[in-house]
Design a protein around this motif. Structure first.
Motif, short mmCIF file in Angstrom:
data_model
loop_
_atom_site.label_atom_id
_atom_site.label_comp_id
_atom_site.label_asym_id
_atom_site.label_seq_id
_atom_site.Cartn_x
_atom_site.Cartn_y
_atom_site.Cartn_z
N GLU A 217 45.77 31.53 41.71
CA GLU A 217 46.31 32.23 42.88
C GLU A 217 47.64 32.90 42.56
N LEU A 218 48.36 32.36 41.60
CA LEU A 218 49.67 32.93 41.23
C LEU A 218 49.55 33.98 40.14
N ALA A 219 48.36 34.13 39.56
CA ALA A 219 48.21 34.95 38.35
C ALA A 219 48.11 36.44 38.66
N ASP A 220 48.49 37.24 37.68
CA ASP A 220 48.30 38.70 37.74
C ASP A 220 46.87 39.07 37.36
N PHE A 221 46.26 38.27 36.47
CA PHE A 221 44.90 38.52 36.02
C PHE A 221 44.14 37.19 36.09
N HIS A 222 43.07 37.18 36.87
CA HIS A 222 42.21 35.99 36.91
C HIS A 222 40.83 36.41 36.45
N LEU A 223 40.44 35.92 35.29
CA LEU A 223 39.10 36.18 34.74
C LEU A 223 38.22 35.02 35.19
N GLN A 224 37.54 35.19 36.32
CA GLN A 224 36.77 34.11 36.95
C GLN A 224 35.35 34.14 36.38
N LEU A 225 35.22 33.61 35.18
CA LEU A 225 34.00 33.71 34.41
C LEU A 225 32.92 32.77 34.90
N ARG A 226 31.69 33.00 34.46
CA ARG A 226 30.58 32.09 34.71
C ARG A 226 30.83 30.81 33.92
N PRO A 227 30.61 29.62 34.51
CA PRO A 227 30.87 28.36 33.79
C PRO A 227 30.14 28.31 32.46
N GLY A 228 30.85 27.86 31.44
CA GLY A 228 30.26 27.68 30.12
C GLY A 228 30.26 28.92 29.24
N LEU A 231 33.54 31.12 25.51
CA LEU A 231 33.52 31.72 24.18
C LEU A 231 33.26 33.22 24.26
N HIS A 232 32.40 33.63 25.17
CA HIS A 232 32.16 35.06 25.32
C HIS A 232 33.43 35.80 25.75
N VAL A 233 34.19 35.20 26.67
CA VAL A 233 35.38 35.88 27.18
C VAL A 233 36.47 35.96 26.12
N VAL A 234 36.78 34.84 25.45
CA VAL A 234 37.87 34.91 24.46
C VAL A 234 37.47 35.76 23.26
N THR A 235 36.18 35.76 22.92
CA THR A 235 35.72 36.64 21.84
C THR A 235 35.87 38.10 22.25
N ALA A 236 35.52 38.43 23.49
CA ALA A 236 35.72 39.79 23.97
C ALA A 236 37.19 40.19 23.93
N HIS A 274 29.42 40.97 26.15
CA HIS A 274 30.06 39.67 26.33
C HIS A 274 30.60 39.51 27.75
N CYS A 275 31.18 40.56 28.28
CA CYS A 275 31.69 40.50 29.66
C CYS A 275 30.54 40.34 30.65
N ALA A 276 29.42 40.95 30.36
CA ALA A 276 28.26 40.83 31.25
C ALA A 276 27.73 39.40 31.25
N VAL A 277 27.66 38.78 30.08
CA VAL A 277 27.20 37.39 30.02
C VAL A 277 28.11 36.49 30.83
N ASP A 281 34.74 41.31 34.95
CA ASP A 281 34.91 42.75 34.93
C ASP A 281 35.53 43.18 33.59
N GLU A 282 34.85 44.07 32.89
CA GLU A 282 35.33 44.49 31.58
C GLU A 282 36.69 45.17 31.67
N ASP A 283 36.89 45.99 32.69
CA ASP A 283 38.18 46.68 32.82
C ASP A 283 39.31 45.68 33.03
N LEU A 284 39.03 44.59 33.76
CA LEU A 284 40.06 43.57 33.97
C LEU A 284 40.37 42.84 32.66
N VAL A 285 39.34 42.57 31.87
CA VAL A 285 39.55 41.94 30.57
C VAL A 285 40.41 42.83 29.69
N ARG A 286 40.09 44.11 29.62
CA ARG A 286 40.86 45.02 28.77
C ARG A 286 42.29 45.15 29.27
N ALA A 287 42.48 45.19 30.57
CA ALA A 287 43.84 45.30 31.11
C ALA A 287 44.67 44.06 30.76
#
Length: 754
Positions: A217-228, A231-236, A274-277, A281-287
């Motif tokens: 709630e305090l974050a500027d970027f929250h990557l609310q990924l699918r559980p598990g 690895l896909h997110v940090v690799t991306a 990887h973002c799709a898995v 949002d890919e744009d949020l990851v890149r930002a």
């Protein structure tokens, strides 16, 4: 700093520390003289680290000391009919010694297993356990770190050669991966620091978590990924760094090896896929990646949300690439290598092929810690090398480790179980002998989780109360077992006492001679306890082991100890020890310069390419992610940290002011699909078992993701259980493919309305 005790009509304010998480914030306790109750608790403003800060959980510690905790006050021995009888200490310890010796002689000392050594705040007694293990030839030990941190320990050893921590006080960008420090802390003054970052427009926070936590709630970027899919997110994220050329080439060339292999692998990553898995949002990851790449300093912290999840060891590896590729090491606001009084997770950086293995199942042993999920595998077998005995100290593995039913079966299959604890825990109920000890506030205690930088500290806590008559603290228990086994005795103590009579410097030289003796070197804690211990003021004999640790600290980090004000030379460690004894509020033990992190690495270069793990990253894009199990379509996070959950030393459930039953949290979409509303009761089922719980419908959970809190499900001696016993639902076979840590945060589950 000397103790300051303020007396009021209610009693005396006494300094101590919280014992509920690794931060061990300084507290002051107003102790009622007649009842021993903690009338009030507040933060200790004289504590060098927490400086008066504390969270709500510490304020409820009277429930630990004086609550319904099923306290044991005399040694107990199991009768033939399964009940317990009281015995005296001499009888209990003599019989335990005889049975351990018999098992050692018949099956080898390796058949004796030790688990525990203290919780978040009581490590001092556990420091004497290695001597006891040596007395009976025991080799294998484990504790809670082996079901949480060993993947990260192994990765840090391979990449850096040393463990590390992160500086959130000074960072420009903070990254939290599977971590909600607002509730679980993990660094000093966590809530205050989080709020400071959130309020500062020049600083940013990135949270990677399937739950919209208080930190998110305090974050500027929250990557609310699918559980598990961590690895896909940090690799991306690392792929974006490489593909957009956001890495620090100059720093990497100067300090690292293996960059080419990492770059080649990351160039092949399809970030979009990887973002799709992960359903982020890919744009949020890149930002988010561009923001951290542009920062002067980035601090990163991973925790149980990923360390008890799928691909946990590989996630730990790729997470470190994020801050290493951007040069965020050994400068303010980044990662550092800490000093300390005791070595924590100092692995040798072995490959998995070189890693020691368990004798029955062949599971890897990381940091000298036996993998928790493999414990039943090493007992429930007819293998000649199986475990035959367990000694459990200040821990409750039958409750806290995966698959409670199988863990209970394993403990019942042992020839001997000895539990050293204050309460009749679930594990104690399976024991042959239960040995009672004082609580953490009735004895000298400390934690070796001293990780701060550049000023690191240590806090030796003094007893606030006298223990019940006839109890023995852990150092005394271990010392007596060593003596009864004939491993050490008066002939060994006498020369050391004579040297001590000539002064501490002579004693130090005598102890150095002991370290050259293969037999006595393993018994140093007991030697210190029996010789130096009785000379320490105010009954502080248990602190004797800290004298050796202080000398070692001064030898390993002479510059940091000198900068902290203790001088140099052999006796700098002795001066440090005296300061620890006198410092009732905690003392600074080392004061480092920022290049100390590099000095601790020696001439070692950072290794970016860890082939075993990078191979998994390379294959990740070609794998087809498995869909949900039709029988168990939801993912349960077993053990969420909440405002009124803590470790299970709180056996009295009445300490919780909110959510006393530990509700199952689920999304609004899942609740609607099951026609559920907050307050309804459900049965949650997994492949291992089922349990009932009330429901709390929230807007913070993703669809398909549910959670239950940690710290509940304890069963009183009269059979009352409050909340869900999580490890009746977890499966020991579901574990990390490299180090065997459990998937407590990824448990396939189903829910039905009652």
């Amino acid at each position: 700093m000397s103790e300051v005790t303020i007396t009021t009509e209610q009693g005396a304010w006494k300094p101590s520390a919280c014992i509920l998480c690794e931060c061990n914030c300084g507290i002051e306790v107003l102790v009622e003289p007649d009842t021993g109750r903690f009338a009030k608790i507040r933060g200790d403003k004289l504590h060098p680290s927490s400086e008066g800060y504390t969270c709500n959980k510490a304020l409820r510690l009277d429930a630990y000391q004086n609550g319904r905790n099923e306290r044991i006050t005399v040694p107990l021995r199991r009768r033939g009919d399964g009940s317990f009888e009281e015995v005296d200490w001499d009888t209990a310890l003599t019989e335990i010694t005889e049975r351990l010796e018999r098992l050692r002689d018949e099956h080898g000392g390796e058949s004796i297993f030790y688990y525990g050594g203290g919780g978040q705040g009581n490590h001092l007694g556990g420091a004497y356990a290695p001597a006891m293990m040596a007395a009976f030839g025991a080799r294998y030990r484990s504790n809670a770190l082996a079901q949480e941190k060993t993947g990260e320990f192994w990765v840090s050893a391979r990449m850096l050669g040393r463990p590390h921590r992160s500086d959130f006080e000074r960072c420009e960008v903070a990254v939290f991966l599977g971590k909600n420090p607002y509730q679980s802390h993990g660094f000093p003054r966590a809530r205050s620091v989080l709020k400071e970052i959130a309020k500062d427009p020049a600083r940013s926070m990135i949270v990677i978590d399937p739950v919209r936590t208080e930190t998110a709630e305090l974050a500027d970027f929250h990557l609310q990924l699918r559980p598990g899919t961590d690895l896909h997110v940090v690799t991306a994220m690392v792929a974006v760094l490489v593909q957009e050329d956001l890495i620090d080439h100059v720093w990497l060339a100067e300090h690292t090896d293996g960059l080419d292999a990492v770059v080649a692998a990351m160039r092949e990553v399809v970030v979009t896929d990887h973002c799709a898995v992960a359903d982020v949002d890919e744009d949020l990851v890149r930002a988010a990646v561009r923001r951290l790449a542009a920062a002067e300093s980035v601090a990163v912290l991973e925790d149980l949300g990923v360390q008890m999840n799928r691909h946990s060891t590989v996630v730990s590896y790729v997470e470190k690439l994020i801050w290493l590729l951007t040069g965020n090491f050994a400068k303010p606001g980044t990662q550092y290598v800490f000093s300390g009084l005791a070595p924590i997770a100092r692995d040798r950086g072995l490959t998995f092929d070189q890693t020691p293995r368990t004798r029955v199942s062949g599971a890897p042993i990381i940091s000298g810690l036996f993998p928790c999920n493999s414990i039943p595998d090493e007992i429930l077998t007819d293998h000649p090398d199986r475990f035959r005995a367990a000694i459990v100290e200040s821990s409750n593995p039958v409750h806290s480790l995966a698959d409670s039913e199988r863990m209970t079966e394993a403990f019942r299959a042992l020839d001997l179980v000895v539990v050293i604890d204050i309460a009749m825990t679930e594990t104690a109920r399976e024991a042959d002998y239960v040995l009672p000890t004082p609580t953490q506030f009735e004895k000298y205690e400390a934690t070796f989780f001293d990780f701060e930088f550049p000023r690191n500290l240590f806090h030796l806590r003094r007893p606030l109360l006298d223990p019940p008559a006839g109890q023995l603290a852990e150092p005394e228990i271990h010392a007596r077992l060593c003596e009864l086994a004939g491993a050490v005795g008066e002939a060994d103590y006498a020369p050391l006492r004579e040297a001590l009579g000539q002064g501490r410097e002579a004693f130090a030289h005598a102890m150095m001679g002991v370290l050259g003796d293969r037999r006595l070197a393993k018994l140093v804690p007991v030697l210190l306890y029996r010789t130096l211990g009785p000379t320490l003021p105010d009954g502080a004999a248990a602190a004797a082991v800290l004298w050796g640790a202080s000398l070692l600290c001064a030898i390993e980090n002479p510059a940091g100890v000198a900068r902290a004000g203790y001088g140099d030379g052999l006796m700098a460690g002795d001066r440090l020890f005296e300061a620890i004894l006198a410092g009732a509020h905690g003392v600074v033990i080392t004061d480092d310069e920022y290049d100390a992190s590099w000095k601790r690495l020696g001439d070692r270069r950072v290794q970016l390419d860890v082939p075993e793990l990078l191979d998994v990253v390379r294959r990740l894009g070609a794998e087809t992610p498995a869909g949900p199990d039709p029988d168990y379509p939801l993912v349960l996070a077993a053990g969420e940290r909440r405002a009124f959950t803590a470790n299970t030393i709180f056996r009295d459930p009445t300490w919780r002011r909110r959510d006393p039953q530990g509700a199952l949290r689920m999304s609004q979409a899942d609740a609607a699909a099951l026609s559920l509303a907050t307050g309804d009761r459900v049965r949650v089922s997994t492949r291992r078992g089922s349990a009932e719980a009330p429901v709390e419908v929230v807007d913070t959970m993703r669809q398909g993701h549910i959670s239950l809190p940690n710290g509940l499900g304890l069963t009183s001696q009269d059979g009352e259980q409050v909340g869900v016993r999580l490890n009746n639902l977890t499966v020991s076979e579901d574990r990390d493919e490299f180090v065997g840590t459990p998937w407590h945060k990824f448990v396939p589950a189903s829910v039905e309305k009652l």
